[in-house]
Design a protein around this motif. Structure first.
Motif, PDB file in Angstrom:
ATOM      1  N   ILE A 130       0.672  -1.076   0.114  1.00 39.69           N
ATOM      2  CA  ILE A 130      -0.027   0.068  -0.273  1.00 39.69           C
ATOM      3  C   ILE A 130       0.890   1.177  -0.123  1.00 39.69           C
ATOM      4  O   ILE A 130       0.441   2.382   0.285  1.00 39.69           O
ATOM      5  CB  ILE A 130      -1.116  -0.034   1.116  1.00 39.69           C
ATOM      6  CG1 ILE A 130      -0.054  -0.109   2.488  1.00 39.69           C
ATOM      7  CG2 ILE A 130      -1.975  -1.061   1.172  1.00 39.69           C
ATOM      8  CD1 ILE A 130      -1.031   0.144   3.727  1.00 39.69           C
ATOM      9  N   ALA A 131       2.195   1.021  -0.414  1.00 38.09           N
ATOM     10  CA  ALA A 131       2.951   2.330  -0.526  1.00 38.09           C
ATOM     11  C   ALA A 131       2.266   3.548  -1.205  1.00 38.09           C
ATOM     12  O   ALA A 131       2.015   3.495  -2.166  1.00 38.09           O
ATOM     13  CB  ALA A 131       4.335   1.743  -1.025  1.00 38.09           C
ATOM     14  N   GLY A 132       2.296   4.746  -0.455  1.00 36.09           N
ATOM     15  CA  GLY A 132       1.860   5.739  -0.897  1.00 36.09           C
ATOM     16  C   GLY A 132       0.308   5.888  -0.762  1.00 36.09           C
ATOM     17  O   GLY A 132      -0.427   7.084  -1.068  1.00 36.09           O
ATOM     18  N   GLU A 133      -0.398   4.923  -0.568  1.00 41.55           N
ATOM     19  CA  GLU A 133      -1.760   4.622  -0.237  1.00 41.55           C
ATOM     20  C   GLU A 133      -2.178   4.430   1.153  1.00 41.55           C
ATOM     21  O   GLU A 133      -3.503   4.016   1.278  1.00 41.55           O
ATOM     22  CB  GLU A 133      -2.288   3.644  -1.377  1.00 41.55           C
ATOM     23  CG  GLU A 133      -2.065   4.125  -2.766  1.00 41.55           C
ATOM     24  CD  GLU A 133      -2.821   2.721  -3.705  1.00 41.55           C
ATOM     25  OE1 GLU A 133      -3.215   1.905  -3.250  1.00 41.55           O
ATOM     26  OE2 GLU A 133      -2.416   3.003  -4.826  1.00 41.55           O
ATOM     27  N   GLY A 134      -1.508   4.288   2.049  1.00 47.59           N
ATOM     28  CA  GLY A 134      -1.722   3.723   3.260  1.00 47.59           C
ATOM     29  C   GLY A 134      -2.698   4.556   4.193  1.00 47.59           C
ATOM     30  O   GLY A 134      -3.687   3.765   4.649  1.00 47.59           O
ATOM     31  N   LEU A 135      -3.022   5.727   4.033  1.00 48.87           N
ATOM     32  CA  LEU A 135      -4.028   6.444   4.691  1.00 48.87           C
ATOM     33  C   LEU A 135      -5.282   6.245   4.116  1.00 48.87           C
ATOM     34  O   LEU A 135      -6.211   6.304   4.850  1.00 48.87           O
ATOM     35  CB  LEU A 135      -3.568   7.904   4.866  1.00 48.87           C
ATOM     36  CG  LEU A 135      -2.309   8.269   5.483  1.00 48.87           C
ATOM     37  CD1 LEU A 135      -2.054   9.695   5.689  1.00 48.87           C
ATOM     38  CD2 LEU A 135      -2.483   7.890   7.178  1.00 48.87           C
ATOM     39  N   GLN A 136      -5.343   5.946   2.588  1.00 47.35           N
ATOM     40  CA  GLN A 136      -6.694   5.703   2.063  1.00 47.35           C
ATOM     41  C   GLN A 136      -7.182   4.152   2.571  1.00 47.35           C
ATOM     42  O   GLN A 136      -8.342   4.124   2.529  1.00 47.35           O
ATOM     43  CB  GLN A 136      -6.331   5.733   0.731  1.00 47.35           C
ATOM     44  CG  GLN A 136      -6.256   7.093   0.151  1.00 47.35           C
ATOM     45  CD  GLN A 136      -5.555   6.982  -1.379  1.00 47.35           C
ATOM     46  OE1 GLN A 136      -5.723   5.939  -1.817  1.00 47.35           O
ATOM     47  NE2 GLN A 136      -5.261   8.143  -1.889  1.00 47.35           N
ATOM     48  N   TRP A 137      -6.247   3.375   2.969  1.00 51.76           N
ATOM     49  CA  TRP A 137      -6.519   2.134   3.156  1.00 51.76           C
ATOM     50  C   TRP A 137      -7.097   2.064   4.814  1.00 51.76           C
ATOM     51  O   TRP A 137      -7.808   1.144   5.105  1.00 51.76           O
ATOM     52  CB  TRP A 137      -5.298   1.439   3.236  1.00 51.76           C
ATOM     53  CG  TRP A 137      -5.081   0.461   1.974  1.00 51.76           C
ATOM     54  CD1 TRP A 137      -4.428   1.277   0.720  1.00 51.76           C
ATOM     55  CD2 TRP A 137      -5.589  -0.639   1.483  1.00 51.76           C
ATOM     56  NE1 TRP A 137      -4.671   0.243  -0.460  1.00 51.76           N
ATOM     57  CE2 TRP A 137      -5.286  -0.913   0.058  1.00 51.76           C
ATOM     58  CE3 TRP A 137      -6.106  -1.875   2.080  1.00 51.76           C
ATOM     59  CZ2 TRP A 137      -5.578  -2.023  -0.711  1.00 51.76           C
ATOM     60  CZ3 TRP A 137      -6.305  -2.933   1.503  1.00 51.76           C
ATOM     61  CH2 TRP A 137      -6.092  -3.171   0.013  1.00 51.76           C
ATOM     62  N   LEU A 138      -6.814   3.104   5.672  1.00 52.88           N
ATOM     63  CA  LEU A 138      -7.537   3.012   6.790  1.00 52.88           C
ATOM     64  C   LEU A 138      -8.582   3.074   6.810  1.00 52.88           C
ATOM     65  O   LEU A 138      -9.508   2.195   7.858  1.00 52.88           O
ATOM     66  CB  LEU A 138      -6.941   4.355   7.622  1.00 52.88           C
ATOM     67  CG  LEU A 138      -5.467   4.418   8.099  1.00 52.88           C
ATOM     68  CD1 LEU A 138      -4.759   5.542   8.520  1.00 52.88           C
ATOM     69  CD2 LEU A 138      -4.775   3.348   8.621  1.00 52.88           C
ATOM     70  N   LYS A 139      -9.527   3.699   6.013  1.00 51.11           N
ATOM     71  CA  LYS A 139     -10.981   3.764   5.914  1.00 51.11           C
ATOM     72  C   LYS A 139     -11.557   2.147   5.551  1.00 51.11           C
ATOM     73  O   LYS A 139     -12.310   1.699   6.166  1.00 51.11           O
ATOM     74  CB  LYS A 139     -11.627   4.673   4.974  1.00 51.11           C
ATOM     75  CG  LYS A 139     -13.104   4.915   4.768  1.00 51.11           C
ATOM     76  CD  LYS A 139     -13.534   5.939   3.939  1.00 51.11           C
ATOM     77  CE  LYS A 139     -15.075   5.960   3.917  1.00 51.11           C
ATOM     78  NZ  LYS A 139     -15.486   6.924   3.101  1.00 51.11           N
ATOM     79  N   TYR A 140     -10.718   1.569   4.550  1.00 51.86           N
ATOM     80  CA  TYR A 140     -11.200   0.155   4.135  1.00 51.86           C
ATOM     81  C   TYR A 140     -10.854  -0.602   5.571  1.00 51.86           C
ATOM     82  O   TYR A 140     -11.699  -1.506   5.709  1.00 51.86           O
ATOM     83  CB  TYR A 140     -10.148  -0.337   3.083  1.00 51.86           C
ATOM     84  CG  TYR A 140      -9.936  -1.789   2.843  1.00 51.86           C
ATOM     85  CD1 TYR A 140     -10.991  -2.206   1.846  1.00 51.86           C
ATOM     86  CD2 TYR A 140      -9.066  -2.582   3.186  1.00 51.86           C
ATOM     87  CE1 TYR A 140     -11.047  -3.537   1.669  1.00 51.86           C
ATOM     88  CE2 TYR A 140      -8.961  -3.824   2.927  1.00 51.86           C
ATOM     89  CZ  TYR A 140     -10.139  -4.415   1.913  1.00 51.86           C
ATOM     90  OH  TYR A 140      -9.932  -5.493   1.517  1.00 51.86           O
ATOM     91  N   VAL A 141     -10.089  -0.507   6.298  1.00 52.67           N
ATOM     92  CA  VAL A 141      -9.720  -1.404   7.307  1.00 52.67           C
ATOM     93  C   VAL A 141     -10.710  -1.263   8.435  1.00 52.67           C
ATOM     94  O   VAL A 141     -11.062  -2.043   8.975  1.00 52.67           O
ATOM     95  CB  VAL A 141      -8.126  -1.410   7.986  1.00 52.67           C
ATOM     96  CG1 VAL A 141      -7.889  -2.026   9.157  1.00 52.67           C
ATOM     97  CG2 VAL A 141      -7.092  -1.677   6.861  1.00 52.67           C
ATOM     98  N   THR A 142     -11.060  -0.057   8.812  1.00 51.27           N
ATOM     99  CA  THR A 142     -12.013   0.317   9.594  1.00 51.27           C
ATOM    100  C   THR A 142     -13.268  -0.141   9.524  1.00 51.27           C
ATOM    101  O   THR A 142     -14.123  -0.364  10.340  1.00 51.27           O
ATOM    102  CB  THR A 142     -12.071   1.992  10.226  1.00 51.27           C
ATOM    103  OG1 THR A 142     -12.186   2.708   8.826  1.00 51.27           O
ATOM    104  CG2 THR A 142     -10.800   2.271  10.976  1.00 51.27           C
ATOM    105  N   HIS A 143     -13.541  -0.161   7.846  1.00 49.81           N
ATOM    106  CA  HIS A 143     -14.950  -0.866   7.658  1.00 49.81           C
ATOM    107  C   HIS A 143     -14.854  -2.184   8.071  1.00 49.81           C
ATOM    108  O   HIS A 143     -16.001  -2.658   8.744  1.00 49.81           O
ATOM    109  CB  HIS A 143     -15.101  -0.686   5.998  1.00 49.81           C
ATOM    110  CG  HIS A 143     -15.801  -1.529   5.613  1.00 49.81           C
ATOM    111  ND1 HIS A 143     -17.373  -1.208   5.723  1.00 49.81           N
ATOM    112  CD2 HIS A 143     -16.111  -2.672   4.935  1.00 49.81           C
ATOM    113  CE1 HIS A 143     -18.104  -2.094   5.076  1.00 49.81           C
ATOM    114  NE2 HIS A 143     -17.330  -3.029   4.649  1.00 49.81           N
ATOM    115  N   HIS A 144     -13.791  -3.011   7.962  1.00 47.68           N
ATOM    116  CA  HIS A 144     -13.797  -4.398   8.096  1.00 47.68           C
ATOM    117  C   HIS A 144     -13.738  -4.639   9.626  1.00 47.68           C
ATOM    118  O   HIS A 144     -14.133  -5.390  10.206  1.00 47.68           O
ATOM    119  CB  HIS A 144     -12.617  -4.991   7.523  1.00 47.68           C
ATOM    120  CG  HIS A 144     -13.001  -5.415   6.070  1.00 47.68           C
ATOM    121  ND1 HIS A 144     -13.779  -6.190   5.587  1.00 47.68           N
ATOM    122  CD2 HIS A 144     -12.697  -4.768   5.034  1.00 47.68           C
ATOM    123  CE1 HIS A 144     -13.954  -6.225   4.132  1.00 47.68           C
ATOM    124  NE2 HIS A 144     -13.010  -5.295   3.800  1.00 47.68           N
TER     125      HIS A 144
END
Length: 167
Positions: A130-144
């Motif tokens: 997720i290099a360079g996109e990590g903070l965008q992935w936080l929403k994805y992770v919190t959804h799960h």
């Protein structure tokens, strides 16, 4: 091919049988998934749940705050179990499910991700890359994560164990 974090709720009797007979466990859990046990119906929590590719970042976030239970990988091996995708399954017995559910109930998703920064995520070298996109992935992770909390709470309320694996 993706690595997906998977969970299945088992009664204590089912867990006992799964530990004695791992091939039965694989067949039984596969049948649960095929029968739609991963679907929420009538307000009831499912018996199976997947957190898609959120598992590695979720594990990182939980280790970061020293969460008391390894809910991502499980804590005990199912002796003699074959590879279920990306390694053998592990499990959490009912007492550890209860401990995890209690701790999850005290941890809202915003607290889970508070203070996380892009550099920290890049350094962690998480799956998927997720290099360079990590903070965008936080929403994805919190959804799960927000789906995982009631799943654990329902398992704890029922006195269930959880089998955990990567598929």
């Amino acid at each position: 091919m993706s690595m997906i974090g998977e969970y299945a709720r088992l009664t204590p009797a089912e867990l006992e049988r799964a530990v004695r007979d791992p091939s039965w466990a694989l067949k039984f859990i596969y049948e649960l998934v095929e029968a739609g046990a991963d679907e929420t119906t009538g307000g009831r929590q499912p018996r199976c749940l997947d957190i898609d590719k959120a598992w590695d970042m979720l594990g990182f976030l939980l280790r970061r705050i020293e969460f008391p239970v390894d809910i991502v990988h499980g804590e005990e091996e199912i002796p003699g179990a074959e590879d279920w995708g990306y390694g053998p399954p592990r499990y959490l017995p009912p007492d550890r499910v209860h401990a995890a559910a209690a701790a999850l109930g005290e941890l809202p998703s915003d607290a889970l991700v508070r203070g996380v920064n892009e550099a920290e995520l890049a350094e962690a070298d998480l799956y998927p890359n997720i290099a360079g996109e990590g903070l965008q992935w936080l929403k994805y992770v919190t959804h799960h994560y927000d789906a995982l909390v009631p799943f654990f709470q329902a398992a704890a309320a029922a006195g269930d164990a959880l089998v955990v694996w990567l598929d």
